[in-house]
Design a protein around this motif. Structure first.
Motif, PDB file in Angstrom:
ATOM      1  N   VAL A   1       1.015  -1.301  -0.362  1.00 52.05           N
ATOM      2  CA  VAL A   1       0.559  -0.002   0.618  1.00 52.05           C
ATOM      3  C   VAL A   1       0.596   1.022   0.225  1.00 52.05           C
ATOM      4  N   SER A   2       0.941   1.960  -1.265  1.00 51.82           N
ATOM      5  CA  SER A   2       0.860   3.502  -0.334  1.00 51.82           C
ATOM      6  C   SER A   2       0.155   4.394  -1.220  1.00 51.82           C
ATOM      7  N   TYR A   3       0.787   5.810  -0.554  1.00 47.61           N
ATOM      8  CA  TYR A   3       0.892   6.943  -0.341  1.00 47.61           C
ATOM      9  C   TYR A   3       1.277   8.221  -1.555  1.00 47.61           C
ATOM     10  N   GLY A   4       0.945   8.113  -2.135  1.00 49.16           N
ATOM     11  CA  GLY A   4       1.712   8.829  -3.505  1.00 49.16           C
ATOM     12  C   GLY A   4       3.057   8.240  -3.168  1.00 49.16           C
ATOM     13  N   ALA A   5       4.332   8.864  -2.872  1.00 47.37           N
ATOM     14  CA  ALA A   5       5.562   8.497  -3.379  1.00 47.37           C
ATOM     15  C   ALA A   5       5.772   7.586  -2.039  1.00 47.37           C
ATOM     16  N   ILE A   6       4.810   7.812  -0.855  1.00 48.66           N
ATOM     17  CA  ILE A   6       5.027   6.631   0.309  1.00 48.66           C
ATOM     18  C   ILE A   6       4.763   5.227   0.096  1.00 48.66           C
ATOM     19  N   HIS A   7       5.542   4.128   0.633  1.00 45.90           N
ATOM     20  CA  HIS A   7       5.295   2.740   0.206  1.00 45.90           C
ATOM     21  C   HIS A   7       5.335   2.867   1.522  1.00 45.90           C
ATOM     22  N   ALA A   8       4.141   2.492   2.118  1.00 40.82           N
ATOM     23  CA  ALA A   8       3.693   2.485   3.575  1.00 40.82           C
ATOM     24  C   ALA A   8       3.739   1.008   4.072  1.00 40.82           C
ATOM     25  N   ILE A   9       2.617  -0.241   3.988  1.00 36.09           N
ATOM     26  CA  ILE A   9       2.750  -1.696   4.066  1.00 36.09           C
ATOM     27  C   ILE A   9       3.559  -1.996   2.785  1.00 36.09           C
ATOM     28  N   HIS A  10       4.585  -2.946   3.463  1.00 34.83           N
ATOM     29  CA  HIS A  10       6.078  -3.849   2.348  1.00 34.83           C
ATOM     30  C   HIS A  10       5.423  -5.602   2.231  1.00 34.83           C
TER      31      HIS A  10
ATOM     32  N   ALA B   1       4.165  -0.145  17.080  1.00 28.88           N
ATOM     33  CA  ALA B   1       4.407   1.481  17.854  1.00 28.88           C
ATOM     34  C   ALA B   1       3.593   1.689  16.394  1.00 28.88           C
ATOM     35  N   ASN B   2       3.210   3.220  17.303  1.00 30.98           N
ATOM     36  CA  ASN B   2       2.539   4.405  16.499  1.00 30.98           C
ATOM     37  C   ASN B   2       2.802   4.387  15.334  1.00 30.98           C
ATOM     38  N   GLY B   3       2.092   4.518  13.887  1.00 35.42           N
ATOM     39  CA  GLY B   3       2.560   4.863  13.037  1.00 35.42           C
ATOM     40  C   GLY B   3       3.302   4.106  12.134  1.00 35.42           C
ATOM     41  N   ALA B   4       3.179   2.583  12.377  1.00 40.24           N
ATOM     42  CA  ALA B   4       3.990   1.183  11.762  1.00 40.24           C
ATOM     43  C   ALA B   4       3.013   1.382  10.562  1.00 40.24           C
ATOM     44  N   GLY B   5       1.537   0.851  10.850  1.00 37.11           N
ATOM     45  CA  GLY B   5       0.711   1.023   8.911  1.00 37.11           C
ATOM     46  C   GLY B   5      -0.419   0.083  10.116  1.00 37.11           C
TER      47      GLY B   5
ATOM     48  N   LYS C   1      -7.554   0.935  -1.184  1.00 40.60           N
ATOM     49  CA  LYS C   1      -6.739   0.106  -2.533  1.00 40.60           C
ATOM     50  C   LYS C   1      -5.008   0.330  -2.187  1.00 40.60           C
ATOM     51  N   PRO C   2      -4.572  -1.625  -2.449  1.00 38.27           N
ATOM     52  CA  PRO C   2      -3.227  -1.578  -2.188  1.00 38.27           C
ATOM     53  C   PRO C   2      -2.605  -1.600  -3.167  1.00 38.27           C
ATOM     54  N   SER C   3      -1.800  -1.565  -3.530  1.00 38.55           N
ATOM     55  CA  SER C   3      -0.975  -1.293  -5.036  1.00 38.55           C
ATOM     56  C   SER C   3      -0.383  -2.807  -5.770  1.00 38.55           C
ATOM     57  N   SER C   4      -0.328  -3.823  -4.545  1.00 37.13           N
ATOM     58  CA  SER C   4      -1.116  -4.997  -5.384  1.00 37.13           C
ATOM     59  C   SER C   4      -0.867  -6.190  -4.184  1.00 37.13           C
ATOM     60  N   GLY C   5      -1.319  -7.411  -4.478  1.00 40.20           N
ATOM     61  CA  GLY C   5      -1.626  -8.213  -3.498  1.00 40.20           C
ATOM     62  C   GLY C   5      -2.976  -8.598  -3.580  1.00 40.20           C
ATOM     63  N   ILE C   6      -2.863  -9.508  -2.428  1.00 42.66           N
ATOM     64  CA  ILE C   6      -4.332 -10.589  -2.687  1.00 42.66           C
ATOM     65  C   ILE C   6      -4.918 -10.238  -1.367  1.00 42.66           C
ATOM     66  N   ILE C   7      -6.018 -10.071  -1.229  1.00 40.88           N
ATOM     67  CA  ILE C   7      -6.949 -10.098  -0.244  1.00 40.88           C
ATOM     68  C   ILE C   7      -8.389 -10.664  -0.172  1.00 40.88           C
ATOM     69  N   SER C   8      -8.807 -11.853   0.312  1.00 36.96           N
ATOM     70  CA  SER C   8      -9.246 -12.989   0.114  1.00 36.96           C
ATOM     71  C   SER C   8     -10.599 -13.059   1.741  1.00 36.96           C
ATOM     72  N   TYR C   9     -11.525 -13.307   2.196  1.00 40.86           N
ATOM     73  CA  TYR C   9     -12.741 -13.297   2.823  1.00 40.86           C
ATOM     74  C   TYR C   9     -13.899 -14.264   2.712  1.00 40.86           C
ATOM     75  N   ASP C  10     -13.559 -15.462   3.305  1.00 41.02           N
ATOM     76  CA  ASP C  10     -14.768 -16.552   3.172  1.00 41.02           C
ATOM     77  C   ASP C  10     -14.424 -16.223   1.717  1.00 41.02           C
ATOM     78  N   GLY C  11     -13.555 -17.020   0.378  1.00 41.43           N
ATOM     79  CA  GLY C  11     -13.590 -17.266  -0.129  1.00 41.43           C
ATOM     80  C   GLY C  11     -13.677 -15.896  -1.535  1.00 41.43           C
ATOM     81  N   LYS C  12     -14.099 -15.180  -1.132  1.00 39.44           N
ATOM     82  CA  LYS C  12     -14.219 -13.539  -2.026  1.00 39.44           C
ATOM     83  C   LYS C  12     -12.949 -13.105  -1.508  1.00 39.44           C
ATOM     84  N   ASP C  13     -13.068 -12.575  -3.358  1.00 43.58           N
ATOM     85  CA  ASP C  13     -12.494 -11.112  -3.276  1.00 43.58           C
ATOM     86  C   ASP C  13     -12.590  -9.337  -2.791  1.00 43.58           C
TER      87      ASP C  13
END
Length: 234
Positions: A9-18, A35-39, A52-64
């Motif tokens: 996940v990114s906020y503009g140029a900031i890559h927040a979640i890796h 810690a605070n600010g960890a994401g 919205k993530p820039s990449s990756g998969i999130i599934s819940y009970d088989g649903k995208d």
């Protein structure tokens, strides 16, 4: 039940979640500490479609979930208790609870659910005609949890439920989380209070600057020397 795989996940140029991957199995309490600010909040917002993530998969009970509109996710049995509670301050306690059931149609069942919330939180029943914005911080947190329960969720995502509360109210809120779990509701708990979060969880993940640095059995992490030093003040 819920699975995140290689989420970025990114906020503009900031890559927040890796490349975050985590799972929450049916019936578990899983804690996400850091810690605070960890994401941590960003991850919850990504699960519930607010970000919205820039990449990756999130599934819940088989649903995208990535392909599911945020407004539709609650209809899948997922509720979100946001950081800062975000109750409707100019509406009464009763009206807030009714809002939590907006996806339901059976008025009799909705009334039964409101009575169940009042049984679980007697203070809310005493204040049912009171404007929610005039409640104490602890009462507002109870209302936020009660509102989430009104949608009859299978899983609840809780974001910093103990934030800003006195030590006595923190214990009360965590007792509420245990009670919610006893009602066969799965819980994903985001918390800065690592000691309390790990003490009630089955499993846990440690998030550091957008990365998962550790994961495993919550009680083992509670006794991990690195966790003790970084998050428990020991």
């Amino acid at each position: 039940m819920l699975e995140l795989k290689d989420i970025n996940v990114s906020y503009g140029a900031i890559h927040a979640i890796h490349d975050v991957s985590l799972t929450v199995n049916d019936g578990e309490i899983v804690s996400l500490i850091g810690a605070n600010g960890a994401g941590k909040t960003t991850i919850l917002h990504t699960i519930t479609g607010l970000k919205k993530p820039s990449s990756g998969i999130i599934s819940y009970d088989g649903k995208d979930l990535i392909k599911t509109e945020a407004s539709k996710i609650i209809t899948l049995g997922m509720a979100h208790v946001p950081e800062g509670r975000h109750i409707f301050p100019s509406m009464t306690v009763f009206e807030n609870l009714e809002m939590g059931a907006y996806i339901r149609n059976n008025r009799e069942e909705i009334s039964e659910s409101i009575n169940e919330v009042f049984e679980r939180f007697p203070r809310l029943k005493e204040r049912k005609k009171q404007l929610a914005g005039t409640l104490s911080g602890g009462e507002q947190q109870m209302l936020a949890v009660g509102r989430a329960l009104m949608s009859k969720p299978k899983i609840i995502l809780m974001d910093e439920p103990s934030m800003g509360l006195s030590p006595l109210l923190v214990k009360e809120i965590f007792a509420i989380i245990r009670e919610v779990h006893r009602q066969e509701i799965t819980v994903l708990l985001v918390e800065q209070n690592a000691k309390m979060a790990l003490s009630i969880a089955d499993r846990a993940y440690v998030l550091e600057t957008g990365h998962i640095s550790m994961s495993g059995d919550a009680k083992e992490l509670l006794n991990n020397e690195k966790v003790k030093k970084a998050y428990l003040g020991l």
